[in-house]
Design a protein around this motif. Structure first.
Motif, PDB file in Angstrom:
ATOM      1  N   THR A 127       0.827  -1.207   0.000  1.00 21.24           N
ATOM      2  CA  THR A 127       0.000   0.000   0.000  1.00 21.24           C
ATOM      3  C   THR A 127       0.857   1.251   0.000  1.00 21.24           C
ATOM      4  OG1 THR A 127      -1.725  -1.156   1.241  1.00 21.24           O
ATOM      5  CG2 THR A 127      -1.797   1.247   1.261  1.00 21.24           C
ATOM      6  N   VAL A 169       2.364   1.746  -3.543  1.00 24.60           N
ATOM      7  CA  VAL A 169       1.352   2.197  -4.503  1.00 24.60           C
ATOM      8  C   VAL A 169       0.954   3.638  -4.216  1.00 24.60           C
ATOM      9  CG1 VAL A 169      -0.989   1.864  -5.345  1.00 24.60           C
ATOM     10  CG2 VAL A 169       0.473  -0.113  -4.934  1.00 24.60           C
ATOM     11  N   GLY A 170       0.665   3.932  -2.936  1.00 21.94           N
ATOM     12  CA  GLY A 170       0.232   5.279  -2.574  1.00 21.94           C
ATOM     13  C   GLY A 170       1.355   6.287  -2.676  1.00 21.94           C
ATOM     14  N   ARG A 217       2.842  -0.268 -10.620  1.00 21.59           N
ATOM     15  CA  ARG A 217       1.724   0.123  -9.757  1.00 21.59           C
ATOM     16  C   ARG A 217       0.602  -0.911  -9.806  1.00 21.59           C
ATOM     17  NH1 ARG A 217      -1.783   4.708 -12.054  1.00 21.59           N
ATOM     18  NH2 ARG A 217      -2.394   2.874 -13.267  1.00 21.59           N
ATOM     19  N   ASP A 218       0.252  -1.370 -11.016  1.00 27.85           N
ATOM     20  CA  ASP A 218      -0.820  -2.360 -11.161  1.00 27.85           C
ATOM     21  C   ASP A 218      -0.429  -3.685 -10.516  1.00 27.85           C
ATOM     22  OD1 ASP A 218      -2.241  -0.474 -12.523  1.00 27.85           O
ATOM     23  OD2 ASP A 218      -1.807  -1.271 -14.521  1.00 27.85           O
ATOM     24  N   THR A 272      -0.766  -3.266  -6.800  1.00 30.43           N
ATOM     25  CA  THR A 272      -2.176  -3.224  -6.417  1.00 30.43           C
ATOM     26  C   THR A 272      -2.735  -4.638  -6.311  1.00 30.43           C
ATOM     27  OG1 THR A 272      -2.485  -1.078  -7.505  1.00 30.43           O
ATOM     28  CG2 THR A 272      -4.466  -2.369  -7.054  1.00 30.43           C
ATOM     29  N   ALA A 273      -2.389  -5.484  -7.311  1.00 35.31           N
ATOM     30  CA  ALA A 273      -2.826  -6.878  -7.273  1.00 35.31           C
ATOM     31  C   ALA A 273      -2.172  -7.617  -6.115  1.00 35.31           C
ATOM     32  CB  ALA A 273      -2.489  -7.562  -8.602  1.00 35.31           C
ATOM     33  N   GLU A 315      -1.231  -6.357  -3.265  1.00 32.21           N
ATOM     34  CA  GLU A 315      -1.888  -5.940  -2.025  1.00 32.21           C
ATOM     35  C   GLU A 315      -3.159  -6.740  -1.786  1.00 32.21           C
ATOM     36  OE1 GLU A 315      -3.859  -1.939   0.002  1.00 32.21           O
ATOM     37  OE2 GLU A 315      -3.137  -1.907  -2.054  1.00 32.21           O
ATOM     38  N   SER A 316      -3.925  -6.980  -2.868  1.00 34.69           N
ATOM     39  CA  SER A 316      -5.165  -7.742  -2.746  1.00 34.69           C
ATOM     40  C   SER A 316      -4.882  -9.170  -2.298  1.00 34.69           C
ATOM     41  CB  SER A 316      -5.897  -7.741  -4.092  1.00 34.69           C
ATOM     42  OG  SER A 316      -7.051  -8.556  -4.028  1.00 34.69           O
TER      43      SER A 316
END
Length: 209
Positions: free
Chosen positions: A143, A146-147, A165-166, A169-170, A172-173
């Protein structure tokens, strides 16, 4: 130097243990602090070169003079570590100098998890709790990347940046789901321990009848 909060660390080495003779990575002050802590923990008989003091007021102002002064101090720190006959060959320094952003984020999360679990009692429950903390730390690291990366306006349109970034993000999920499953496993372990204790009490009562 990439920006006021980040540093480009360029390395040239002839040490065979390194994966390549030259490398370039992005590091922040907290990354240097993590390296210093790791060296202090592992090499307790060696005096580790000190980092510059973290002045919160000057950091907030982030003047050019402060930024340059910190950059020089951090360079001195790295040069002194790299010149030491033992520290220069440490895997901690190698990881710091070679690891990619996402690999280093995992290392930072691992270090935070170990620090959080220090002093905890041993046993399966402790291991599982530390595992939960590890996955939670990984998610926080993803996070943060990304942030935090989103604040670098000059990288917003970079295809490589968007790809990373993508990916994060994945990641993190997936880490959030792993954290949830680890927490569920901890709960099951506690239930099993309570059931085992109850069974032992019943068995003891039956034996004494």
């Amino acid at each position: 130097m990439l920006c006021t909060a980040s540093l480009q660390v360029r390395t040239r080495t002839k040490l065979a243990q390194y994966n390549r003779p030259t490398s370039e990575v992005i590091r922040r002050f907290r990354d240097f602090a993590h390296l210093e802590h790791q060296l202090q923990e592992k090499y307790k008989g060696i005096i580790i070169p000190p980092l510059p003091e973290k002045n919160a007021v000057q950091k907030f102002q982030m003047s050019q003079e402060f930024t340059e002064e910190r950059r020089r101090a951090l360079q001195v720190f790295l040069n002194r570590v790299a010149a030491h006959p033992v520290l220069s060959k440490s895997p901690e320094l190698q990881l710091f100098l070679e690891a990619t952003e996402d690999t280093w984020a995992v290392e930072m999360a691992r270090g935070q998890s170990v620090a959080a679990g220090a002093g905890a009692a041993g046993g399966p429950k402790s291991v599982l709790e530390n595992t939960v903390g590890f996955f939670k730390g990984l998610g926080a690291a993803a996070t943060s990347i990304v942030g935090g990366s989103g604040r670098a306006g000059d990288a917003a349109e970079d295809p490589e940046y968007i790809k990373v970034r993508d990916y994060l993000t994945a990641l993190e999920s997936h880490l959030s789901e792993a954290h949830r499953q680890a927490a569920r496993l901890t709960g099951k372990e506690v239930e099993l321990g309570e059931a085992t204790l109850e069974f032992g009490q019943v068995s003891s009562q039956a034996f004494h009848r």
